[in-house]
Each structure stands twice: as structure tokens, then as C-alpha cells.
Design a protein around this motif. Structure first.
Motif, PDB file in Angstrom:
ATOM      1  N   PRO A 182       0.815  -1.227   0.000  1.00 24.34           N
ATOM      2  CA  PRO A 182       0.000   0.000   0.000  1.00 24.34           C
ATOM      3  C   PRO A 182       0.842   1.268   0.000  1.00 24.34           C
ATOM      4  O   PRO A 182       0.466   2.271  -0.620  1.00 24.34           O
ATOM      5  CB  PRO A 182      -0.828  -0.133   1.283  1.00 24.34           C
ATOM      6  N   GLN A 183       1.995   1.242   0.688  1.00 31.06           N
ATOM      7  CA  GLN A 183       2.849   2.433   0.706  1.00 31.06           C
ATOM      8  C   GLN A 183       3.435   2.716  -0.673  1.00 31.06           C
ATOM      9  O   GLN A 183       3.550   3.863  -1.095  1.00 31.06           O
ATOM     10  CB  GLN A 183       3.982   2.248   1.727  1.00 31.06           C
ATOM     11  N   LEU A 184       3.811   1.641  -1.407  1.00 30.77           N
ATOM     12  CA  LEU A 184       4.368   1.835  -2.747  1.00 30.77           C
ATOM     13  C   LEU A 184       3.297   2.365  -3.696  1.00 30.77           C
ATOM     14  O   LEU A 184       3.570   3.241  -4.534  1.00 30.77           O
ATOM     15  CB  LEU A 184       4.935   0.518  -3.266  1.00 30.77           C
ATOM     16  N   ARG A 185       2.086   1.839  -3.576  1.00 33.38           N
ATOM     17  CA  ARG A 185       0.997   2.372  -4.402  1.00 33.38           C
ATOM     18  C   ARG A 185       0.761   3.844  -4.095  1.00 33.38           C
ATOM     19  O   ARG A 185       0.486   4.644  -4.997  1.00 33.38           O
ATOM     20  CB  ARG A 185      -0.275   1.571  -4.158  1.00 33.38           C
ATOM     21  N   GLN A 186       0.848   4.203  -2.817  1.00 34.57           N
ATOM     22  CA  GLN A 186       0.666   5.599  -2.435  1.00 34.57           C
ATOM     23  C   GLN A 186       1.742   6.490  -3.039  1.00 34.57           C
ATOM     24  O   GLN A 186       1.469   7.583  -3.537  1.00 34.57           O
ATOM     25  CB  GLN A 186       0.683   5.719  -0.913  1.00 34.57           C
ATOM     26  N   ALA A 187       2.998   6.026  -3.014  1.00 34.92           N
ATOM     27  CA  ALA A 187       4.093   6.813  -3.584  1.00 34.92           C
ATOM     28  C   ALA A 187       3.914   7.004  -5.080  1.00 34.92           C
ATOM     29  O   ALA A 187       4.164   8.088  -5.622  1.00 34.92           O
ATOM     30  CB  ALA A 187       5.427   6.129  -3.283  1.00 34.92           C
ATOM     31  N   ILE A 188       3.482   5.945  -5.788  1.00 34.10           N
ATOM     32  CA  ILE A 188       3.257   6.060  -7.231  1.00 34.10           C
ATOM     33  C   ILE A 188       2.116   7.026  -7.519  1.00 34.10           C
ATOM     34  O   ILE A 188       2.180   7.840  -8.448  1.00 34.10           O
ATOM     35  CB  ILE A 188       2.980   4.663  -7.826  1.00 34.10           C
ATOM     36  N   LYS A 189       1.060   6.967  -6.714  1.00 36.39           N
ATOM     37  CA  LYS A 189      -0.076   7.876  -6.907  1.00 36.39           C
ATOM     38  C   LYS A 189       0.334   9.316  -6.675  1.00 36.39           C
ATOM     39  O   LYS A 189      -0.066  10.222  -7.415  1.00 36.39           O
ATOM     40  CB  LYS A 189      -1.209   7.476  -5.968  1.00 36.39           C
ATOM     41  N   LEU A 190       1.146   9.565  -5.634  1.00 29.32           N
ATOM     42  CA  LEU A 190       1.608  10.931  -5.369  1.00 29.32           C
ATOM     43  C   LEU A 190       2.498  11.440  -6.493  1.00 29.32           C
ATOM     44  O   LEU A 190       2.478  12.623  -6.831  1.00 29.32           O
ATOM     45  CB  LEU A 190       2.366  10.978  -4.044  1.00 29.32           C
ATOM     46  N   LEU A 191       3.287  10.539  -7.080  1.00 29.22           N
ATOM     47  CA  LEU A 191       4.220  10.959  -8.128  1.00 29.22           C
ATOM     48  C   LEU A 191       3.489  11.453  -9.361  1.00 29.22           C
ATOM     49  O   LEU A 191       3.927  12.412 -10.013  1.00 29.22           O
ATOM     50  CB  LEU A 191       5.141   9.796  -8.486  1.00 29.22           C
ATOM     51  N   GLN A 192       2.385  10.824  -9.727  1.00 32.66           N
ATOM     52  CA  GLN A 192       1.677  11.215 -10.944  1.00 32.66           C
ATOM     53  C   GLN A 192       0.572  12.235 -10.686  1.00 32.66           C
ATOM     54  O   GLN A 192      -0.110  12.635 -11.616  1.00 32.66           O
ATOM     55  CB  GLN A 192       1.081   9.988 -11.614  1.00 32.66           C
ATOM     56  N   SER A 193       0.400  12.663  -9.446  1.00 28.97           N
ATOM     57  CA  SER A 193      -0.618  13.658  -9.116  1.00 28.97           C
ATOM     58  C   SER A 193      -0.028  15.055  -9.190  1.00 28.97           C
ATOM     59  O   SER A 193       1.181  15.259  -9.007  1.00 28.97           O
ATOM     60  CB  SER A 193      -1.181  13.408  -7.716  1.00 28.97           C
ATOM     61  N   SER A 194      -0.890  16.025  -9.451  1.00 37.06           N
ATOM     62  CA  SER A 194      -0.459  17.416  -9.454  1.00 37.06           C
ATOM     63  C   SER A 194      -0.310  17.913  -8.029  1.00 37.06           C
ATOM     64  O   SER A 194      -0.721  17.257  -7.063  1.00 37.06           O
ATOM     65  CB  SER A 194      -1.472  18.282 -10.206  1.00 37.06           C
ATOM     66  N   ASN A 195       0.275  19.112  -7.881  1.00 34.31           N
ATOM     67  CA  ASN A 195       0.476  19.660  -6.545  1.00 34.31           C
ATOM     68  C   ASN A 195      -0.846  19.890  -5.828  1.00 34.31           C
ATOM     69  O   ASN A 195      -0.931  19.721  -4.602  1.00 34.31           O
ATOM     70  CB  ASN A 195       1.257  20.975  -6.634  1.00 34.31           C
ATOM     71  N   MET A 196      -1.882  20.291  -6.543  1.00 33.37           N
ATOM     72  CA  MET A 196      -3.173  20.525  -5.918  1.00 33.37           C
ATOM     73  C   MET A 196      -3.767  19.214  -5.400  1.00 33.37           C
ATOM     74  O   MET A 196      -4.345  19.175  -4.307  1.00 33.37           O
ATOM     75  CB  MET A 196      -4.128  21.181  -6.916  1.00 33.37           C
ATOM     76  N   GLU A 197      -3.624  18.148  -6.162  1.00 29.61           N
ATOM     77  CA  GLU A 197      -4.119  16.848  -5.713  1.00 29.61           C
ATOM     78  C   GLU A 197      -3.319  16.329  -4.527  1.00 29.61           C
ATOM     79  O   GLU A 197      -3.876  15.727  -3.595  1.00 29.61           O
ATOM     80  CB  GLU A 197      -4.072  15.852  -6.873  1.00 29.61           C
TER      81      GLU A 197
END
Length: 493
Positions: free
Chosen positions: A19-34
């Protein structure tokens, strides 16, 4: 060979999507506002997280990129873009409060400088707030209340206001409205005729020709020749001037004036209302010119989330924990907080690293313009920064950079390559599209460029391109063919 059970020890590597790795990948492809929205949720969920209230780093603390020697200064228009997009050296800190930098003048009140009798912090009153724009139906409803004294006519008009579309059309027939309202068709037609003269003029019409006819009648310009032109708009769309002159009974000069008058009308009178404001693009990376001619890159401190782990609070809670479940909860919250900080730090360094390499590769674009945009693919950046192509793709998704030439999405700088003639230097597809657009914009109305002529000019400039590719780029730019452009330029605006 014997068949017997035995025990073997093998060692292998595999990637586990925690779950932590999925979270890191999601944060990487999200914009600053997200990312900011996600961090706000974590601040509410995790008691060990708190906002970092320390002063943001100064603009000179960013990463400097100096790939080429200093070039001449950009034109004044680009210098203005720098001042609009990035903070100046004399500007107030980004985290400064307005009341710390605002000087209210020489007025000294009995309650302190710049204060109010009720000790309120907000010095602005309700009269300083800008009034919101009225919607299309609000404006029409006000005119209906003032323009119709008969209650039955007002009710019919209100029904038509409810049925009108955003462009101002009302394609519903009068008989259908009359049947629904339980009244005469003539009464509905009379109400529609009055509504068509409301502001904006030309609303509540069934067709484009009727809309233009109402606007011309309001200007007292709806003569038989103009009505014949409105009845044959299909000939006008085909640029059939000979056919239009015959049906309208006018010469070429009069027809040109009539067409020019039609172009001054509004084909969609309601389209200017109820338009939501364009969403503002918040850049994730800020870029500005350095004194030595290089470039300075930094993450936008306005949108970059900054959080800390309150280890002192964790220590106090750990001492006061009475049950095993409490200690397990605190350990999970601490691990989650540490992982979030690590993910945010890794995300920031990755974005800066990729943006730095993009700026280094596209240095000529930032200095000289889009015609110097180089072909670039994800593999080029991935090999240089030693990352996987999928990581670079996630970094450049939904990310924007504010440059002296405007704000661009990082994906904009990745374009396919077009071969050069005789094995020469490759050209960016975006630069070639810009060149085609510039050629057509500067063409002589008496000598409109065909796709073959554009191919010949591009090949003379060293671009090996096929005619079908030119046609594809022209259609992507929404530029009509040479035949249609020749017809359009034969009719002056």
C-alpha cells in the motif's frame, strides 16, 4: 532417479506492490493541488502529522541549470512574461501576511494604526466585493417581469425562458408549447416574437437564419435581398458567389457588403452568458533566468505541501500508552507519517531532476522560440536521469512549468521526430506544425499555398515530410484546405 520428498532453499527477488508503494506512485503522478488535498486528509487522519510553519526557502535556493553560454536577452514581451509568472526579487515573501506588508497610509485611529472600532481584522467591507455576473435566465426573467403585464403571457414567456438552450435557440414549435400550456398557438407566437427583441436580440429563434433575420430587422436592414441571402445560407457555406448574386439580384460589390454585414451579427446570442471562468493553471515548477545566463528551477512553494512528524507528541503518547493496541496504533501512525514524508521528498527531488533535464535538452526553445523545439522522447530523459520510462511518464503527467515563454505542461516538450533531408538533423513535429501555421498565415491571398507547395518549402528548409503528413498537421490546426482558403479570402471580412 528416486522419487522422495526433500527440502530446498531458494533465493529470488520480486516486486511487491505494498500500500505504501501504491501511495508513492499515486503521489508521483498527481499534481500539486491533488497532493495538497491528500496531505490535508492525512493531517486530519494522523495525529502525529502537523504543518511545517517555517519560512519557505528563498528563490535563490533552487536548482540552477546552465546548459549553454549566456544568450542575448529575450524580447520585452518575454521579459514581461517573467515578471507575471514568477516573483521578483523585491516582492514580499510568499508566506507573508498582508497585514504585515500593507501600509494603510498616514491615518492614525484612536484604536491603533489601521484598526477598527470593533477590533475586526478584515478592513474591507461588503461594498468592496465585486458583484457576481448575472446568468442568462436571470437577465431574461427580469425582462419578462418588466415586459409582460398580462399574467398569462408572463407564464408563457417564463416557460420559454426555461426551455431556451445555452446558445439562445428555442427549437420547440409553438404548437407544442401551446398544447402544453393549454392556450392558442397565435398567443405563443406573439410572445415568442416579443421575446426575440429582448436583450440579447435574436434569442428564442428556431434556426440560424431566423436568428440573423431578427437582428437585421432590429437594425432596419432586413430588405428582400438580405432575406434571399438568409434563405440560401447553404450557398454561402459553399462560397457560391455566382449563385448568391443570381438569387439575391445584386452585383459582386453589394454581395460583399451583405456578407460583411452578416459577419458582424451574433449567431449565438446566448453563448456569452453562463460561461464558467477558465480554470487557472497552477505551475508545479517555477523557472527564471539567472544572472549568469543560465536557468533557475524550483518547486512552487505556494502549492508544495510541507508537513512534519511531531516526535515529541509521539514520545509522550508512547509513555502514556496503557494497552498493546494503543502502542500498535502509535507505531502504525508513525510509520505512515514517516513514509508520507519520504514519499513527498522523493517526489520533489524526482520532479526537479526530470524538469532540469527537460530544460537542458530544450534550452534553445526557451531562448529562441518554438521553431527551435527539439524532438524528445521519454527514453531520452529516462536514460539521463537513470529512471524507468514509466516513472518519467508519471512525473510529467499533470505537471506544469512556468517559464519566461509562458506556462507549459511538461508533456508538451515531448514530440516525435521528423527526419531531415539527405540525412540531416531531425526536426520536432511541434516545430514543423508551427512552421506550417506560420507559412499559411503569411501567404498571399492571390497565391494560396497548396499542401504540395508547403511540402516543397519545408524540404527546401531541410524537413523531409510527406504531403499526407502536412495535410494531417493542417487539419489538426483546424486550417481549411487551400481551395476553401482561396474562397474565404476572396470574400473580405
Amino acid at each position: 532417479m528416486t522419487l522422495a520428498p526433500r527440502l530446498d532453499l531458494r533465493q529470488s527477488q520480486s516486486l511487491v506492490m505494498t500500500p505504501q508503494l501504491r501511495q508513492a506512485i499515486k503521489l508521483l503522478q498527481s499534481s500539486n493541488m491533488e497532493v495538497t488535498a491528500f496531505v490535508e486528509e492525512e493531517l486530519e487522519r494522523n495525529p502525529l502529522l502537523e504543518r511545517d510553519e517555517r519560512a519557505t526557502p528563498g528563490p535563490d535556493d533552487g536548482h540552477r541549470v546552465d546548459p549553454l553560454p549566456a544568450a542575448p536577452d529575450l524580447p520585452d514581451a518575454h521579459a514581461a512574461a517573467v515578471s507575471d509568472a514568477l516573483p521578483t526579487d523585491g516582492a514580499a515573501p510568499l508566506d507573508a501576511d498582508w497585514d504585515n506588508v500593507y501600509d494603510g497610509g498616514g491615518y492614525e485611529s484612536p484604536y491603533g494604526r489601521g484598526g477598527r472600532a470593533d477590533f475586526a481584522e478584515d478592513l474591507s467591507g461588503v461594498e468592496d466585493l465585486a458583484a457576481g455576473g448575472r446568468s442568462l435566465r436571470e437577465q431574461l426573467g427580469e425582462q419578462v417581469r418588466l415586459g409582460f403585464s398580462d399574467l398569462r403571457d408572463r407564464l408563457i414567456a417564463a416557460q420559454m425562458v426555461a426551455l431556451v438552450d445555452p446558445a439562445g435557440r428555442l427549437a420547440v414549435e409553438d404548437s407544442v408549447i401551446a398544447q402544453a400550456m393549454g392556450c392558442e398557438v397565435a398567443r405563443v407566437a406573439a410572445v415568442r416574437a416579443r421575446l426575440q427583441r429582448f436583450e440579447p436580440v435574436g434569442m428564442f429563434c428556431r434556426t440560424l437564419a431566423e436568428c440573423l433575420a431578427v437582428q437585421l430587422a432590429e437594425q432596419n436592414r432586413l430588405d428582400p435581398a438580405m432575406q434571399a441571402l438568409l434563405d440560401n445560407l447553404d450557398l454561402l457555406a459553399r462560397r457560391d458567389r455566382a449563385g448568391l448574386m443570381q438569387v439575391c439580384g445584386v452585383d459582386a460589390e453589394d454581395l460583399t457588403e451583405m456578407i460583411a454585414e452578416l459577419k458582424r451579427l451574433d449567431p449565438k446570442p446566448g453563448a456569452s452568458f453562463d460561461m464558467p471562468p477558465a480554470p487557472a493553471v497552477v505551475p508545479d515548477v517555477l523557472m527564471r533566468r539567472a544572472e549568469d545566463g543560465g536557468w533557475i528551477l524550483e518547486l512552487n512553494p505556494e502549492t508544495m505541501p510541507r508537513v512534519l512528524v511531531n516526535r515529541g507528541f509521539y514520545a509522550r503518547c508512547q509513555v502514556g500508552a496503557r494497552s498493546k493496541d494503543d502502542k500498535v496504533f502509535l507505531a502504525e501512525r508513525l510509520q505512515s507519517a514517516n513514509w508520507l514524508l519520504k514519499s513527498l521528498e522523493q517526489r520533489a527531488s524526482t520532479i526537479i531532476k526530470v524538469a532540469q533535464e527537460i530544460v537542458r535538452r530544450q534550452d534553445a526553445f526557451f531562448r529562441h522560440g518554438v521553431e527551435h523545439l527539439r524532438p524528445l522522447i521519454l527514453r531520452d530523459i529516462a536514460e539521463e536521469v537513470q529512471m524507468h520510462e514509466s516513472t518519467v511518464s508519471r512525473v510529467t503527467a499533470n505537471k506544469y512549468i512556468a517559464t519566461p515563454r509562458g506556462t507549459f505542461e511538461l508533456k508538451y516538450f515531448f514530440t516525435t521526430a521528423i527526419s531531415g533531408t539527405h540525412g540531416g538533423e531531425q526536426h520536432s513535429a511541434e516545430a514543423v506544425r508551427w512552421r506550417i501555421k506560420a507559412m499559411i498565415a503569411a501567404e498571399d491571398p492571390e497565391a494560396v499555398l497548396s499542401d504540395d507547395a508547403i511540402v516543397e518549402r519545408l524540404r527546401a528548409e531541410g524537413v523531409d515530410i510527406a504531403r499526407r503528413t502536412v495535410a494531417k498537421y493542417r487539419e489538426a490546426l483546424r486550417i481549411p484546405s487551400s481551395v476553401q482558403r482561396k474562397r474565404e479570402k476572396a470574400v473580405p471580412a
